[in-house]
Design a protein around this motif. Structure first.
Motif, PDB file in Angstrom:
ATOM      1  N   PRO A  78      69.545  70.857  92.062  1.00 39.26           N
ATOM      2  CA  PRO A  78      69.888  71.720  91.208  1.00 39.26           C
ATOM      3  C   PRO A  78      69.549  71.781  90.088  1.00 39.26           C
ATOM      4  N   ARG A  79      68.831  70.496  89.162  1.00 38.86           N
ATOM      5  CA  ARG A  79      67.976  70.739  87.430  1.00 38.86           C
ATOM      6  C   ARG A  79      66.184  70.532  87.489  1.00 38.86           C
ATOM      7  N   GLY A  80      65.947  70.744  88.611  1.00 40.06           N
ATOM      8  CA  GLY A  80      64.375  71.710  88.984  1.00 40.06           C
ATOM      9  C   GLY A  80      63.788  70.977  89.676  1.00 40.06           C
ATOM     10  N   ASP A  81      62.721  71.166  90.656  1.00 37.24           N
ATOM     11  CA  ASP A  81      61.686  70.397  91.548  1.00 37.24           C
ATOM     12  C   ASP A  81      61.047  68.407  91.016  1.00 37.24           C
ATOM     13  N   ILE A  82      61.520  67.928  91.879  1.00 39.53           N
ATOM     14  CA  ILE A  82      60.570  66.883  91.217  1.00 39.53           C
ATOM     15  C   ILE A  82      59.049  66.740  92.484  1.00 39.53           C
ATOM     16  N   ARG A  83      57.512  66.861  91.729  1.00 37.62           N
ATOM     17  CA  ARG A  83      56.779  66.759  93.029  1.00 37.62           C
ATOM     18  C   ARG A  83      56.811  65.489  92.775  1.00 37.62           C
ATOM     19  N   THR A  84      55.583  65.063  93.756  1.00 32.37           N
ATOM     20  CA  THR A  84      55.477  63.810  94.233  1.00 32.37           C
ATOM     21  C   THR A  84      54.555  63.213  94.926  1.00 32.37           C
ATOM     22  N   PRO A  85      53.368  61.876  95.302  1.00 32.45           N
ATOM     23  CA  PRO A  85      54.321  61.050  94.438  1.00 32.45           C
ATOM     24  C   PRO A  85      54.381  61.903  93.122  1.00 32.45           C
ATOM     25  N   ALA A  86      55.978  60.966  92.354  1.00 26.34           N
ATOM     26  CA  ALA A  86      56.218  61.035  91.128  1.00 26.34           C
ATOM     27  C   ALA A  86      56.791  60.020  90.557  1.00 26.34           C
ATOM     28  N   PHE A  87      55.864  60.073  89.003  1.00 26.47           N
ATOM     29  CA  PHE A  87      56.336  58.620  88.087  1.00 26.47           C
ATOM     30  C   PHE A  87      57.041  59.157  86.903  1.00 26.47           C
ATOM     31  N   MET A  88      57.921  58.280  86.478  1.00 22.80           N
ATOM     32  CA  MET A  88      60.105  58.289  86.235  1.00 22.80           C
ATOM     33  C   MET A  88      59.203  57.780  84.418  1.00 22.80           C
ATOM     34  N   PRO A  89      59.168  58.177  83.626  1.00 23.02           N
ATOM     35  CA  PRO A  89      59.194  57.742  82.445  1.00 23.02           C
ATOM     36  C   PRO A  89      60.403  56.721  82.050  1.00 23.02           C
ATOM     37  N   VAL A  90      60.704  55.559  81.943  1.00 22.37           N
ATOM     38  CA  VAL A  90      62.009  55.324  81.590  1.00 22.37           C
ATOM     39  C   VAL A  90      62.210  55.869  80.112  1.00 22.37           C
ATOM     40  N   GLY A  91      63.967  55.965  79.958  1.00 18.51           N
ATOM     41  CA  GLY A  91      64.266  56.126  78.989  1.00 18.51           C
ATOM     42  C   GLY A  91      65.645  55.162  78.787  1.00 18.51           C
ATOM     43  N   THR A  92      65.228  54.527  77.941  1.00 15.21           N
ATOM     44  CA  THR A  92      66.153  53.339  78.463  1.00 15.21           C
ATOM     45  C   THR A  92      67.218  53.356  77.823  1.00 15.21           C
ATOM     46  N   ALA A  93      67.335  53.895  76.635  1.00 18.61           N
ATOM     47  CA  ALA A  93      68.479  54.300  75.833  1.00 18.61           C
ATOM     48  C   ALA A  93      68.842  55.498  75.073  1.00 18.61           C
ATOM     49  N   ARG A 113      58.296  66.407  78.099  1.00 19.18           N
ATOM     50  CA  ARG A 113      57.359  67.032  80.300  1.00 19.18           C
ATOM     51  C   ARG A 113      56.243  68.056  79.753  1.00 19.18           C
ATOM     52  N   ALA A 114      55.395  67.738  78.558  1.00 20.58           N
ATOM     53  CA  ALA A 114      54.100  68.076  78.506  1.00 20.58           C
ATOM     54  C   ALA A 114      53.257  67.412  79.181  1.00 20.58           C
ATOM     55  N   THR A 115      53.718  66.295  78.770  1.00 19.85           N
ATOM     56  CA  THR A 115      52.542  65.107  79.781  1.00 19.85           C
ATOM     57  C   THR A 115      53.194  65.365  81.371  1.00 19.85           C
ATOM     58  N   GLY A 116      53.771  66.452  81.758  1.00 19.18           N
ATOM     59  CA  GLY A 116      54.129  66.596  83.213  1.00 19.18           C
ATOM     60  C   GLY A 116      55.311  65.748  83.561  1.00 19.18           C
ATOM     61  N   ASN A 171      49.259  57.665  76.693  1.00 14.07           N
ATOM     62  CA  ASN A 171      49.525  56.646  77.809  1.00 14.07           C
ATOM     63  C   ASN A 171      50.297  57.688  78.810  1.00 14.07           C
ATOM     64  N   LEU A 172      51.909  58.308  78.407  1.00 12.13           N
ATOM     65  CA  LEU A 172      52.314  58.650  79.337  1.00 12.13           C
ATOM     66  C   LEU A 172      51.289  60.607  80.292  1.00 12.13           C
ATOM     67  N   HIS A 173      50.340  60.555  79.347  1.00 13.92           N
ATOM     68  CA  HIS A 173      50.111  61.891  79.927  1.00 13.92           C
ATOM     69  C   HIS A 173      49.084  61.543  80.911  1.00 13.92           C
ATOM     70  N   TYR A 174      48.077  59.738  80.418  1.00 14.97           N
ATOM     71  CA  TYR A 174      46.914  59.408  81.952  1.00 14.97           C
ATOM     72  C   TYR A 174      47.919  59.289  82.935  1.00 14.97           C
ATOM     73  N   TYR A 175      49.110  58.480  82.794  1.00 13.78           N
ATOM     74  CA  TYR A 175      50.051  58.028  84.314  1.00 13.78           C
ATOM     75  C   TYR A 175      50.376  59.663  84.609  1.00 13.78           C
ATOM     76  N   GLN A 176      50.602  60.592  83.763  1.00 18.42           N
ATOM     77  CA  GLN A 176      51.426  61.504  84.815  1.00 18.42           C
ATOM     78  C   GLN A 176      49.333  62.868  85.500  1.00 18.42           C
ATOM     79  N   GLU A 177      48.445  62.605  84.921  1.00 18.60           N
ATOM     80  CA  GLU A 177      47.131  62.947  85.463  1.00 18.60           C
ATOM     81  C   GLU A 177      46.894  61.836  86.857  1.00 18.60           C
ATOM     82  N   LEU A 178      47.295  60.659  86.824  1.00 18.48           N
ATOM     83  CA  LEU A 178      47.216  59.815  87.501  1.00 18.48           C
ATOM     84  C   LEU A 178      47.513  61.121  88.966  1.00 18.48           C
ATOM     85  N   MET A 179      49.001  60.843  88.648  1.00 19.41           N
ATOM     86  CA  MET A 179      50.041  61.317  89.805  1.00 19.41           C
ATOM     87  C   MET A 179      49.493  62.300  90.101  1.00 19.41           C
TER      88      MET A 179
END
Length: 377
Positions: free
Chosen positions: A24-39, A51-54, A337-345
């Motif tokens: 309901p909150r949007g599509d997730i393109r797969t394969p997907a890498f999820m950044p970690v927002g621990t706290a 979001r801008a990183t992809g 780094n996040l941009h690179y990971y999302q570009e890889l995905m």
């Protein structure tokens, strides 16, 4: 009525798949890498920047959020999406892995885990039912079963006992989760590096029935060769029509190898944590920006990268602000780094869709083998 959670495979190449997880909150393109927002934050990043990183989805941490600021407080303040200003999908882990890592501060029983907070020493009890309640209060879109993850190496008997307990907890998690339209519950396969135990775990999870399935108990010290050995067969034990999530992975070559073996989702703290310690991931491998070779270098980290760090700043500047411990150093390297990971995905998704994954993977490894560009003489 809330949109149903769904998964559609659009194309395959060998065992690799590309598709879309719909929420309901949007599509997730797969394969997907999820950044970690621990706290409830990806460290050193604004949500809009992530979001801008992809990134289509973030991961939040049940253990940390239940201790501070507490799930009840987050619920009173409108839920995790509102609290952290991320209106796209969020997956929350169950807390099991963090509790496992406490070792001496915990007591494990059939009922659950009693542990002391690493913050103030206060006593807490985490059970499958409580984990489901916390994740409901947080309002996450994808909820993970509460499981026990044994640290490797461990004996087959220890792994078997732990896996059986996790499967009983999986059933309790399913029962406690109930019927929540628009929200998904994922089961977690355990069994260490033993094929028979993995098969037994997969069978138990399929009998219970979940919206998605995770391959747990890897990336906990067994090494890449052993991890890939499990991934050579484990994803195939899980339903083809449901997403498969490899928890806590990883380095870029781990990700590529996992996607080749049929994994759809991954998460790891590595790109953000590396960014805060002066490590940058590029197509040519890892760079330590603190090294003196960069102090007079006017070139970007990666000339083909379009992130703000590479577009607007030199290696020399990034070296300077990192050595000076300026906050912008963490911000820029984490973004990169996040941009690179999302570009890889995105590259993996495009390659699978075009049926050229093997060539993509060969090029990926060949460029990394070349290493970083030559230093300026």
């Amino acid at each position: 009525m809330a949109q149903a959670f769904g998964f559609q495979v659009a194309a395959t190449d060998g065992r690799a798949r590309t598709g879309v997880i719909s929420t309901p909150r949007g599509d997730i393109r797969t394969p997907a890498f999820m950044p970690v927002g621990t706290a409830a934050t990806v460290k050193a990043m604004l949500p809009g920047s992530v979001r801008a990183t992809g990134a289509d989805i973030l991961l939040g941490n049940t253990y940390h959020l239940m201790l501070r600021p507490t799930a009840e407080r987050i619920a009173r303040l409108g839920g995790l999406h509102t609290f952290m200003d991320w209106q796209r999908p969020i997956l929350t882990d169950s807390g099991g892995f963090q509790v496992m890592s406490l070792a001496g501060l915990r007591k494990l029983t059939e009922e659950g885990v009693t542990f002391k907070s690493h913050i103030d020493g206060s006593r807490h009890v985490l059970t499958p039912e409580r984990s489901m309640e916390i994740q409901r209060l947080l309002g996450s879109d994808i909820v993970m079963c509460f499981d026990e993850c044994p640290a490797l190496p461990a004996t087959d008997a220890e792994v078997a006992k732990s896996m059986a307990l996790s499967m009983r907890w999986a059933q309790r998690s399913r029962d406690a989760f109930g019927d929540r339209p628009g929200h998904a519950l994922f089961g977690i396969m355990q069994g260490g590096v033993t094929r028979d135990l993995r098969a037994e775990s997969a069978e138990a999870l399929r009998a219970i029935g979940f919206d998605g399935y995770a391959v747990g108990g890897l990336a906990v010290g067994e090494g890449q060769e052993a991890m890939f050995g499990v991934l050579d067969y484990a994803p195939g034990m899980l339903p083809d029509e449901k997403p498969r999530y490899l928890m806590g992975v990883g380095k870029p070559d781990d990700i590529v190898g996992a996607v080749e073996r049929g994994i759809d989702m991954m998460d790891c703290v590595l790109p953000s944590r590396s960014g805060r310690t002066g490590q940058a991931w590029t197509r040519r491998g890892q760079i330590n920006i603190r090294n003196a070779r960069h102090q007079d270098d006017p070139r970007p980290l990666d000339e083909s990268c379009t992130c703000p760090a590479c577009t607007n700043y030199s290696r020399a500047y990034l070296h300077h602000v990192n050595r000076a411990q300026e906050i912008i150093a963490s911000m820029l390297l984490t973004w990169h780094n996040l941009h690179y990971y999302q570009e890889l995905m995105q590259g993996l998704r495009d390659a699978i869709a075009a049926g050229r994954l093997a060539q993509f993977v060969a090029d990926f490894h060949a460029l990394r083998a070349e290493g970083d560009i030559e230093p300026i003489a």
